[in-house]
Design a protein around this motif. Structure first.
Motif, short mmCIF file in Angstrom:
data_model
loop_
_atom_site.label_atom_id
_atom_site.label_comp_id
_atom_site.label_asym_id
_atom_site.label_seq_id
_atom_site.Cartn_x
_atom_site.Cartn_y
_atom_site.Cartn_z
N CYS A 99 48.37 -51.00 -53.82
CA CYS A 99 48.95 -52.34 -53.74
C CYS A 99 49.65 -52.61 -55.07
CB CYS A 99 47.85 -53.37 -53.49
SG CYS A 99 48.44 -55.09 -53.50
N VAL A 100 50.87 -53.13 -55.00
CA VAL A 100 51.62 -53.41 -56.22
C VAL A 100 51.61 -54.90 -56.58
CG1 VAL A 100 53.09 -51.38 -56.11
CG2 VAL A 100 53.80 -53.47 -54.92
N GLY A 101 50.73 -55.66 -55.96
CA GLY A 101 50.54 -57.04 -56.38
C GLY A 101 51.45 -58.03 -55.67
N ALA A 102 51.83 -59.07 -56.39
CA ALA A 102 52.57 -60.19 -55.79
C ALA A 102 53.88 -59.75 -55.16
CB ALA A 102 52.83 -61.25 -56.85
N ASP A 103 54.25 -60.44 -54.13
CA ASP A 103 55.52 -60.20 -53.44
C ASP A 103 56.62 -60.97 -54.18
OD1 ASP A 103 57.47 -59.52 -51.61
OD2 ASP A 103 56.84 -61.02 -50.14
N LEU A 104 57.04 -60.44 -55.33
CA LEU A 104 57.98 -61.16 -56.18
C LEU A 104 59.31 -61.42 -55.48
CD1 LEU A 104 57.39 -59.35 -59.60
CD2 LEU A 104 56.48 -61.55 -58.85
N ALA A 105 59.71 -60.51 -54.59
CA ALA A 105 61.00 -60.64 -53.92
C ALA A 105 61.09 -61.90 -53.08
CB ALA A 105 61.28 -59.41 -53.06
N SER A 106 59.96 -62.40 -52.63
CA SER A 106 59.98 -63.57 -51.74
C SER A 106 59.76 -64.89 -52.48
CB SER A 106 58.90 -63.42 -50.67
OG SER A 106 57.61 -63.58 -51.24
N MET A 107 59.53 -64.82 -53.80
CA MET A 107 59.23 -66.03 -54.56
C MET A 107 60.52 -66.76 -54.92
SD MET A 107 56.12 -64.70 -57.03
CE MET A 107 55.84 -66.32 -57.74
N SER A 108 60.61 -68.01 -54.53
CA SER A 108 61.77 -68.83 -54.89
C SER A 108 61.30 -70.27 -55.02
CB SER A 108 62.86 -68.72 -53.82
OG SER A 108 62.37 -69.13 -52.56
N PRO A 109 61.95 -71.05 -55.90
CA PRO A 109 61.52 -72.44 -56.10
C PRO A 109 61.61 -73.25 -54.81
CG PRO A 109 63.04 -71.74 -57.82
CD PRO A 109 63.07 -70.67 -56.77
N PRO A 110 60.63 -74.09 -54.56
CA PRO A 110 60.66 -74.93 -53.35
C PRO A 110 61.70 -76.03 -53.50
CG PRO A 110 58.82 -75.55 -54.72
CD PRO A 110 59.43 -74.35 -55.38
N GLU A 111 62.02 -76.66 -52.40
CA GLU A 111 62.99 -77.76 -52.43
C GLU A 111 62.49 -78.92 -53.28
OE1 GLU A 111 65.30 -80.74 -49.28
OE2 GLU A 111 64.21 -78.98 -48.55
N HIS A 112 61.18 -79.16 -53.22
CA HIS A 112 60.57 -80.21 -54.02
C HIS A 112 59.44 -79.60 -54.85
CE1 HIS A 112 62.86 -83.16 -51.77
NE2 HIS A 112 62.40 -82.64 -50.64
N GLY A 113 59.36 -79.95 -56.12
CA GLY A 113 58.33 -79.40 -56.97
C GLY A 113 58.79 -78.14 -57.67
N SER A 114 57.86 -77.47 -58.34
CA SER A 114 58.19 -76.28 -59.12
C SER A 114 57.61 -75.03 -58.49
CB SER A 114 57.64 -76.42 -60.54
OG SER A 114 56.22 -76.30 -60.54
N LEU A 115 58.16 -73.89 -58.87
CA LEU A 115 57.64 -72.61 -58.39
C LEU A 115 56.22 -72.37 -58.90
CD1 LEU A 115 58.05 -69.95 -56.89
CD2 LEU A 115 59.15 -69.02 -58.94
N GLY A 116 55.97 -72.80 -60.13
CA GLY A 116 54.63 -72.66 -60.67
C GLY A 116 53.60 -73.43 -59.88
N GLN A 117 53.94 -74.68 -59.54
CA GLN A 117 53.02 -75.50 -58.74
C GLN A 117 52.80 -74.89 -57.37
OE1 GLN A 117 51.31 -78.45 -59.77
NE2 GLN A 117 50.21 -77.80 -57.93
N GLN A 118 53.88 -74.42 -56.77
CA GLN A 118 53.77 -73.80 -55.45
C GLN A 118 52.89 -72.57 -55.50
OE1 GLN A 118 57.24 -73.05 -52.51
NE2 GLN A 118 57.05 -71.12 -53.64
N THR A 119 53.05 -71.76 -56.55
CA THR A 119 52.26 -70.53 -56.69
C THR A 119 50.78 -70.86 -56.88
OG1 THR A 119 54.15 -69.37 -57.64
CG2 THR A 119 51.97 -68.41 -58.01
N ALA A 120 50.51 -71.82 -57.75
CA ALA A 120 49.11 -72.21 -57.99
C ALA A 120 48.47 -72.74 -56.72
CB ALA A 120 49.03 -73.24 -59.11
N ASP A 121 49.21 -73.54 -55.97
CA ASP A 121 48.68 -74.08 -54.71
C ASP A 121 48.35 -72.95 -53.75
OD1 ASP A 121 48.97 -76.63 -55.69
OD2 ASP A 121 50.83 -77.05 -54.58
N THR A 122 49.23 -71.96 -53.66
CA THR A 122 48.99 -70.82 -52.78
C THR A 122 47.79 -70.01 -53.23
OG1 THR A 122 51.34 -70.67 -52.22
CG2 THR A 122 50.00 -68.71 -51.82
N MET A 123 47.65 -69.85 -54.54
CA MET A 123 46.50 -69.11 -55.06
C MET A 123 45.20 -69.82 -54.72
SD MET A 123 47.94 -67.79 -58.75
CE MET A 123 46.40 -66.93 -59.15
N HIS A 124 45.18 -71.14 -54.92
CA HIS A 124 43.96 -71.90 -54.60
C HIS A 124 43.62 -71.83 -53.11
CE1 HIS A 124 43.25 -73.48 -58.54
NE2 HIS A 124 44.39 -74.15 -58.60
N ALA A 125 44.64 -71.91 -52.28
CA ALA A 125 44.41 -72.01 -50.83
C ALA A 125 44.24 -70.66 -50.16
CB ALA A 125 45.58 -72.75 -50.18
#
Length: 265
Positions: free
Chosen positions: A62-88
């Motif tokens: 496994c090479v870890g995170a799917d970086l190719a699919s990461m993009s900033p959401p329409e509202h909020g930040s990419l960091g917040q979106q990533t943290a939310d996904t990690m928690h959930a």
């Protein structure tokens, strides 16, 4: 569950889960993470399963995170979106693995990078192919810290000096050196990995039903307690465990010069 991203097999009491995005070296896509969580939930309830073997398809574990699919959401930040996904999702995947009522073996068949390191090390036993390697690109390549439990597992396996240096320098740690450092149980020739991993998983599958949770708990306690506290903890666990049927069967087997046969979970 998406069968295309995660393959399942059964070998007696051993369940095998194979990450199956080989063309992309098995990144932890959202679909794969959810498929893993779904599969683990089902295996937890299947009382015929007594061990889990986790590995990857193709050239990588496994090479870890799917970086190719990461993009900033329409509202909020990419960091917040990533943290939310990690928690959930992502962090719960690691917690799912660590709380399974049976032993988990990861067979690292190739590249193991980024969050894939945390996934591999979440297993109770790690076996690696000789050509496999562990790589932490988080800080030197991306300016972020290791995640999915990598910092927790790594320091406990190889010590703080090596864990910090690997995280800062981003050097690849080959399987043979990983075995010498105590990160993995052992490394084996690439061609032998599937057979040896299954044989090891089958050995884990005949342990007492409570083996994995008890051993995980006592060693996690050891990392945060003084020696007198740990001695007391060990005595208290023996107080309960010696009165269980597994101990009685172990004693009978020892006196009868045979292998113990423990009851299923």
């Amino acid at each position: 569950m998406s069968d295309d991203v995660l393959l399942r097999e059964r070998h007696g009491a051993v369940a095998l889960l194979r990450l199956n995005l080989p063309a992309r070296l098995n990144p932890l896509t959202l679909a794969l993470q959810q498929a893993l969580r779904d599969a683990l939930a089902e295996l937890r309830e299947d009382r015929t399963v007594r061990a889990l073997l986790l590995t990857g398809s193709g050239k990588a574990f496994c090479v870890g995170a799917d970086l190719a699919s990461m993009s900033p959401p329409e509202h909020g930040s990419l960091g917040q979106q990533t943290a939310d996904t990690m928690h959930a999702l992502s962090n719960r995947l690691i917690e799912d693995l660590r709380s399974l009522p049976f032993p988990v073996l990861s067979a690292v068949n190739g590249a193991c990078a980024g969050a894939g390191v945390g996934l591999a090390l979440a297993a109770d036993v790690v076996l690696a192919a000789r050509s496999a390697y562990f790589y932490l690109p988080f800080m030197p390549r991306l300016g972020i810290v290791p995640d999915l439990g990598t910092t927790w597992f790594l320091e406990r396996s190889v010590g703080r000096a090596r864990a910090v240096a690997l995280s800062l320098l981003g050097e690849r740690l080959g399987a043979e050196q990983a075995a010498q450092w105590g990160l993995v149980w052992r490394c084996v020739d690439d061609a032998d990995l599937p057979a040896q991993a299954l044989a090891l998983a089958q050995r884990l599958a005949v342990l007492p039903a409570h083996a994995a949770p008890e051993v995980r708990a006592v060693f996690e306690q050891a990392g945060r307690q003084t020696l007198p506290e740990q001695l007391r903890s060990e005595a208290e666990r023996q107080r309960e465990l010696i009165d269980r049927p597994a101990f009685a069967e172990g004693v009978r087997a020892f006196l009868g010069k045979r292998e113990p046969v423990f009851a299923p979970r």
